[in-house]
Design an enzyme around this catalytic site. Structure first.
Site, mmCIF file in Angstrom:
data_model
loop_
_atom_site.group_PDB
_atom_site.id
_atom_site.type_symbol
_atom_site.label_atom_id
_atom_site.label_comp_id
_atom_site.label_asym_id
_atom_site.label_seq_id
_atom_site.Cartn_x
_atom_site.Cartn_y
_atom_site.Cartn_z
ATOM 1 N N GLN A 105 0.804 -1.210 0.000
ATOM 2 C CA GLN A 105 0.000 0.000 0.000
ATOM 3 C C GLN A 105 0.845 1.271 0.000
ATOM 4 O O GLN A 105 0.301 2.374 0.051
ATOM 5 C CB GLN A 105 -0.929 0.000 1.218
ATOM 6 C CG GLN A 105 -1.940 -1.135 1.210
ATOM 7 C CD GLN A 105 -2.744 -1.227 2.489
ATOM 8 O OE1 GLN A 105 -2.629 -0.390 3.387
ATOM 9 N NE2 GLN A 105 -3.568 -2.265 2.607
ATOM 10 N N HIS A 171 -0.885 0.076 5.522
ATOM 11 C CA HIS A 171 -1.278 1.166 6.410
ATOM 12 C C HIS A 171 -0.246 2.297 6.502
ATOM 13 O O HIS A 171 0.200 2.680 7.567
ATOM 14 C CB HIS A 171 -1.580 0.617 7.805
ATOM 15 C CG HIS A 171 -2.658 -0.416 7.833
ATOM 16 N ND1 HIS A 171 -3.074 -1.036 8.981
ATOM 17 C CD2 HIS A 171 -3.419 -0.941 6.818
ATOM 18 C CE1 HIS A 171 -4.036 -1.911 8.690
ATOM 19 N NE2 HIS A 171 -4.261 -1.869 7.383
ATOM 20 N N GLU A 268 -14.373 4.454 10.284
ATOM 21 C CA GLU A 268 -14.789 5.572 11.124
ATOM 22 C C GLU A 268 -14.701 6.923 10.421
ATOM 23 O O GLU A 268 -13.788 7.160 9.619
ATOM 24 C CB GLU A 268 -13.913 5.652 12.385
ATOM 25 C CG GLU A 268 -14.002 4.457 13.287
ATOM 26 C CD GLU A 268 -13.141 4.601 14.530
ATOM 27 O OE1 GLU A 268 -13.148 3.658 15.348
ATOM 28 O OE2 GLU A 268 -12.471 5.650 14.690
ATOM 29 N N TYR A 278 -8.066 8.238 19.800
ATOM 30 C CA TYR A 278 -9.184 7.670 19.065
ATOM 31 C C TYR A 278 -9.335 6.160 19.255
ATOM 32 O O TYR A 278 -10.138 5.530 18.565
ATOM 33 C CB TYR A 278 -9.105 8.095 17.594
ATOM 34 C CG TYR A 278 -9.426 9.567 17.495
ATOM 35 C CD1 TYR A 278 -10.707 10.005 17.211
ATOM 36 C CD2 TYR A 278 -8.456 10.524 17.810
ATOM 37 C CE1 TYR A 278 -11.027 11.356 17.201
ATOM 38 C CE2 TYR A 278 -8.764 11.872 17.818
ATOM 39 C CZ TYR A 278 -10.052 12.281 17.511
ATOM 40 O OH TYR A 278 -10.364 13.620 17.536
ATOM 41 N N TYR A 289 -10.118 -10.003 10.698
ATOM 42 C CA TYR A 289 -10.593 -10.452 9.399
ATOM 43 C C TYR A 289 -11.109 -11.882 9.456
ATOM 44 O O TYR A 289 -11.970 -12.278 8.658
ATOM 45 C CB TYR A 289 -9.479 -10.322 8.358
ATOM 46 C CG TYR A 289 -9.208 -8.891 7.954
ATOM 47 C CD1 TYR A 289 -10.163 -8.168 7.252
ATOM 48 C CD2 TYR A 289 -8.006 -8.273 8.260
ATOM 49 C CE1 TYR A 289 -9.932 -6.847 6.868
ATOM 50 C CE2 TYR A 289 -7.768 -6.947 7.902
ATOM 51 C CZ TYR A 289 -8.727 -6.249 7.195
ATOM 52 O OH TYR A 289 -8.502 -4.948 6.837
#
Length: 394
Positions: A105, A171, A268, A278, A289
């Protein structure tokens, strides 16, 4: 033509990081969040538009940044910055990028022009960088001068580079926004280390950061002078995030909005507050998963609850607040895309709350990026399809 009628056990935290987290936050938590249990329950907003191909040849169009003259800058995640000149469909490569560790990613990620870019020519961009100690890479924020013809970058300035490189490919985040006072915010995801990074303020990852435009750390950042957080990363603005890939600063109300990917469930939408936690991974609406739990908590005192969450996950991407008169039904709404289910969500906001959520452009594809051009048109970057321009039917 598109005619629309109407993610086993509780995480073990590094003790130092946990201690910092306990003392760091003084922001009150939101009230219990509102949410839609299933994306299929969303009402459809009637639109009639044509999705016209503006450019092909961009496989993962992470970001689209409109220029004042009508040109578009487009980041291809594999590591290429493209220029799409106004009134053409031909992409031109922009030179002057740093070395980019494109993997998983990671790659060339977000783009953001300085708010006074006409005068200073600064283009800010985030990317995965292998600089620093350790194997692998982490997210970096750089700025560079954009040439007058928009084809070259020069005067590179590395503003921030996440430490603790990782060979994990997930991420990285990352979005970039500016506020009313010229501060720049950007995100770094937890880098696939949920039990290590997000709740530990001594480590990069799972955070949103705030810097001066030149990369200096503001003296009023929340962890600069914290007695119990002297080893914390002073650039951190908020923490306990999983993978924030959408941000928007509401200039009118002085609010920073962000959304982030949950695991299986629990994507979110958040209002980002100074020094706030958070919760990830101590609280979450999602599961592993595999379907097993990693926490039994959906809310916790001292941790911010989301304004909205999506369960099941919709895999949200970019965010765009529509101001264009070309789309009367979308003007004043906040758009974000569901990569998983190939639609765009249009949110009505009021006083920091989502009062209504619509589904539009159902079936459009895996929308990665959103932008409103200087011509007033909305542009979509769609994985595998390139760049589309939404043209209202006449």
């Amino acid at each position: 033509m598109i005619n629309l009628m109407s993610h086993n056990t509780l995480p073990k935290l590094i003790s130092a990081g946990l201690a910092i987290a306990i003392f760091a936050t003084n922001a009150p938590a939101h009230a219990k969040s509102d949410y839609i249990k299933n994306y299929k329950e969303l009402d459809t907003l009637a639109l009639s538009v044509n999705a016209v191909t503006a450019a092909e040849g961009v496989v993962i169009p992470w970001a689209i940044e409109p220029l004042a003259n009508g040109d578009l800058l487009i980041s291809e995640r594999s590591g290429t910055l493209f220029l799409l000149p106004k009134n053409t469909t031909t992409l031109t490569k922009v030179s002057g990028l740093p070395n980019i560790d494109a993997n998983g990613q990671g790659g060339l990620l977000d783009l953001a022009l300085h708010t006074d870019s006409k005068q200073n020519q600064w283009l800010y961009f985030s990317y995965s960088s292998s600089e620093g100690k350790g194997s692998g890479s982490n997210t970096a924020l750089m700025r560079a001068k954009l040439s007058s013809d928009h084809t070259q970058l020069s005067d590179q300035q590395l503003l921030y580079k996440g430490e603790h490189n990782s060979t994990k490919g997930q991420h990285y985040g990352s979005r970039i926004v500016f506020d009313n006072e010229g501060y720049v915010y950007f995100s770094i995801g937890d880098r696939g280390s949920r039990d290590l990074n997000p709740q530990d303020l001594t480590r990069d990852g799972g955070k949103i950061y705030r810097l001066h435009e030149n990369g200096n750390i503001p003296s009023d950042n929340p962890f600069v002078k914290q007695k119990n957080a002297k080893h914390a990363k002073h650039a951190v603005w908020s923490y306990g995030h999983r993978n924030p890939q959408g941000m928007w600063f509401d200039n009118q109300n002085n609010i920073l909005w962000s959304h982030e990917h949950g695991p299986r469930g629990g994507d979110e939408l958040n209002i980002i507050k100074k020094g706030a936690n958070y919760g990830w991974p101590l609280v979450s609406y999602g599961v592993n998963y595999s379907g097993t739990k990693f926490t039994d908590l959906k809310e916790k005192d001292g941790m911010q609850s989301p304004v909205l969450h999506w369960t099941p996950s919709i895999a949200p991407s970019d965010m765009l607040y529509v101001t264009s008169d070309k789309y009367p039904k979308l003007k004043g709404k906040l758009l974000l895309a569901s990569m998983k289910f190939a639609f765009i969500s249009a949110l009505e906001l009021s006083k920091g709350k989502v009062v209504k959520q619509y589904k539009i452009l159902d079936g459009i594809g895996r929308v990665r990026s959103l932008a409103q051009g200087s011509d007033g048109f909305i542009y979509l970057g769609i994985d595998g399809q390139g760049i589309k321009r939404l043209e209202p039917e006449t």
